[in-house]
Design a protein around this motif. Sequence first.
Motif, mmCIF file in Angstrom:
data_model
loop_
_atom_site.group_PDB
_atom_site.id
_atom_site.type_symbol
_atom_site.label_atom_id
_atom_site.label_comp_id
_atom_site.label_asym_id
_atom_site.label_seq_id
_atom_site.Cartn_x
_atom_site.Cartn_y
_atom_site.Cartn_z
ATOM 1 N N GLN A 1 0.915 -0.782 -0.036
ATOM 2 C CA GLN A 1 0.203 0.158 -0.006
ATOM 3 C C GLN A 1 0.570 1.248 -0.439
ATOM 4 O OE1 GLN A 1 0.006 -2.559 1.786
ATOM 5 N NE2 GLN A 1 -0.527 -1.230 4.261
ATOM 6 N N HIS A 2 2.578 0.746 0.323
ATOM 7 C CA HIS A 2 2.916 1.965 -0.289
ATOM 8 C C HIS A 2 4.064 2.079 -0.882
ATOM 9 C CE1 HIS A 2 1.866 2.137 4.484
ATOM 10 N NE2 HIS A 2 2.582 1.616 4.762
ATOM 11 N N SER A 3 3.887 1.222 -1.938
ATOM 12 C CA SER A 3 4.122 1.542 -3.147
ATOM 13 C C SER A 3 5.420 0.866 -3.347
ATOM 14 C CB SER A 3 3.874 2.876 -4.201
ATOM 15 O OG SER A 3 3.569 3.274 -4.904
ATOM 16 N N GLU A 4 5.517 -0.269 -2.114
ATOM 17 C CA GLU A 4 6.867 -0.969 -2.232
ATOM 18 C C GLU A 4 6.456 -2.659 -3.074
ATOM 19 O OE1 GLU A 4 8.397 0.738 1.815
ATOM 20 O OE2 GLU A 4 7.329 -0.407 1.829
ATOM 21 N N ILE A 5 7.839 -2.804 -3.598
ATOM 22 C CA ILE A 5 7.583 -3.742 -4.438
ATOM 23 C C ILE A 5 8.065 -5.005 -3.707
ATOM 24 C CG2 ILE A 5 8.334 -5.341 -6.263
ATOM 25 C CD1 ILE A 5 8.896 -2.636 -7.630
ATOM 26 N N LEU A 6 6.599 -6.332 -3.246
ATOM 27 C CA LEU A 6 7.307 -6.746 -2.546
ATOM 28 C C LEU A 6 7.522 -8.063 -3.002
ATOM 29 C CD1 LEU A 6 3.554 -6.544 0.093
ATOM 30 C CD2 LEU A 6 6.353 -5.565 0.324
ATOM 31 N N GLY A 7 7.721 -8.805 -4.262
ATOM 32 C CA GLY A 7 7.274 -9.361 -4.847
ATOM 33 C C GLY A 7 7.782 -9.457 -6.469
ATOM 34 N N ARG A 8 8.342 -9.976 -6.897
ATOM 35 C CA ARG A 8 8.155 -10.160 -8.885
ATOM 36 C C ARG A 8 7.989 -11.537 -9.321
ATOM 37 N NH1 ARG A 8 9.814 -5.717 -12.119
ATOM 38 N NH2 ARG A 8 10.384 -3.856 -10.617
ATOM 39 N N TYR A 9 7.433 -11.611 -9.902
ATOM 40 C CA TYR A 9 7.470 -13.664 -10.451
ATOM 41 C C TYR A 9 7.729 -13.458 -12.257
ATOM 42 C CZ TYR A 9 6.204 -13.860 -5.754
ATOM 43 O OH TYR A 9 6.685 -13.895 -3.928
ATOM 44 N N LYS A 10 8.193 -14.083 -12.688
ATOM 45 C CA LYS A 10 7.831 -14.219 -13.979
ATOM 46 C C LYS A 10 7.245 -15.285 -14.650
ATOM 47 C CE LYS A 10 12.294 -12.242 -14.645
ATOM 48 N NZ LYS A 10 13.092 -11.953 -15.363
ATOM 49 N N MET A 11 6.874 -15.461 -15.835
ATOM 50 C CA MET A 11 5.719 -16.407 -16.622
ATOM 51 C C MET A 11 5.834 -18.496 -16.601
ATOM 52 S SD MET A 11 5.432 -17.218 -20.786
ATOM 53 C CE MET A 11 6.968 -16.522 -21.115
ATOM 54 N N GLY A 12 5.335 -18.465 -15.682
ATOM 55 C CA GLY A 12 5.516 -19.517 -15.711
ATOM 56 C C GLY A 12 5.441 -20.009 -14.525
ATOM 57 N N GLU A 13 6.161 -18.654 -13.402
ATOM 58 C CA GLU A 13 5.726 -18.767 -11.836
ATOM 59 C C GLU A 13 4.037 -18.678 -10.739
ATOM 60 O OE1 GLU A 13 10.749 -17.456 -10.611
ATOM 61 O OE2 GLU A 13 8.975 -15.741 -11.627
ATOM 62 N N TRP A 14 4.126 -19.395 -10.224
ATOM 63 C CA TRP A 14 2.243 -18.876 -9.861
ATOM 64 C C TRP A 14 2.162 -19.625 -8.183
ATOM 65 C CZ3 TRP A 14 -0.732 -16.553 -12.105
ATOM 66 C CH2 TRP A 14 -2.168 -16.516 -11.790
ATOM 67 N N ASN A 15 1.921 -18.975 -7.344
ATOM 68 C CA ASN A 15 2.052 -19.563 -5.891
ATOM 69 C C ASN A 15 1.265 -18.271 -5.303
ATOM 70 O OD1 ASN A 15 2.331 -20.344 -3.666
ATOM 71 N ND2 ASN A 15 4.142 -21.320 -3.405
ATOM 72 N N LEU A 16 -0.238 -18.744 -5.761
ATOM 73 C CA LEU A 16 -1.371 -17.395 -5.274
ATOM 74 C C LEU A 16 -1.320 -17.690 -4.673
ATOM 75 C CD1 LEU A 16 -2.407 -15.985 -6.525
ATOM 76 C CD2 LEU A 16 -4.912 -17.141 -6.770
ATOM 77 N N SER A 17 -1.061 -18.935 -3.223
ATOM 78 C CA SER A 17 -1.596 -19.061 -1.983
ATOM 79 C C SER A 17 -0.238 -18.137 -1.376
ATOM 80 C CB SER A 17 -1.022 -20.208 -1.395
ATOM 81 O OG SER A 17 -0.556 -21.130 -1.781
ATOM 82 N N GLU A 18 1.053 -18.129 -1.610
ATOM 83 C CA GLU A 18 2.364 -17.643 -1.162
ATOM 84 C C GLU A 18 2.309 -15.802 -1.477
ATOM 85 O OE1 GLU A 18 6.875 -15.835 -2.727
ATOM 86 O OE2 GLU A 18 5.862 -18.167 -2.545
ATOM 87 N N TRP A 19 1.589 -15.559 -2.177
ATOM 88 C CA TRP A 19 1.133 -14.296 -2.254
ATOM 89 C C TRP A 19 0.155 -13.758 -1.702
ATOM 90 C CZ3 TRP A 19 0.655 -15.421 -8.640
ATOM 91 C CH2 TRP A 19 1.485 -15.573 -9.383
ATOM 92 N N VAL A 20 -1.131 -13.855 -1.952
ATOM 93 C CA VAL A 20 -1.769 -13.937 -0.454
ATOM 94 C C VAL A 20 -1.605 -13.945 0.814
ATOM 95 C CG1 VAL A 20 -4.478 -14.889 0.526
ATOM 96 C CG2 VAL A 20 -4.135 -14.794 -2.266
#
Length: 186
Positions: free
Chosen positions: A160-179
């Motif tokens: 919410q402060h415009s800081e990048i918490l994570g960056r994931y590329k094509m094929g990287e998919w872990n929705l539960s981790e992102w939540v």
Amino acid sequence: MWLPRRQMLYGKHMNLSRPIQDSILFIFLLTLVLTAFSCSQKSTSTLTNLEVLPTFSLITQSGSVTSDQFKTNNRPTFLLFISPHWGICISELRKLSESDMGLAAVANIYIIAMNPGTTFEQLQNMSKGHPDWIYALPTDTKTLNQIGGLTRSTKILVSQHSEILGRYKMGEWNLSEWVKIFNDNI
């Protein structure tokens, strides 16, 4: 050769008084113990020195929006950069629409086209979507260059402060981790 304890610990020619010698030995041993202890502990520190999302503009169905506006509602943001012409992008967007695992409840979700000339209709036709998703197009070709490091199907988690918490590329998919990342940083 056997040396008396004092000569063995402090050296034969040391001219320091016994209390000073004992203090030095104590500090040395304490430093060793603390170093060993700190190396064996799991880090529980929070993220520091995070990269800040650069300012850029997007066109949404409601009008123009800048990345600075992401923080106005005090919610984190999930940015998904996709191409309607790539199968992996379509596949990942469909996964997200089938089950967002609570992502829309904790973050604003922007589905952003990477290809110039893509329409909102093309973006929306890639999956059944979600009523809370915000579909967006870059304002021009420079927009995507401002962000940097983008490939098709790049996912960026923004606080919410415009800081990048994570960056994931094509094929990287872990929705539960992102939540979980979003929940841990709210």
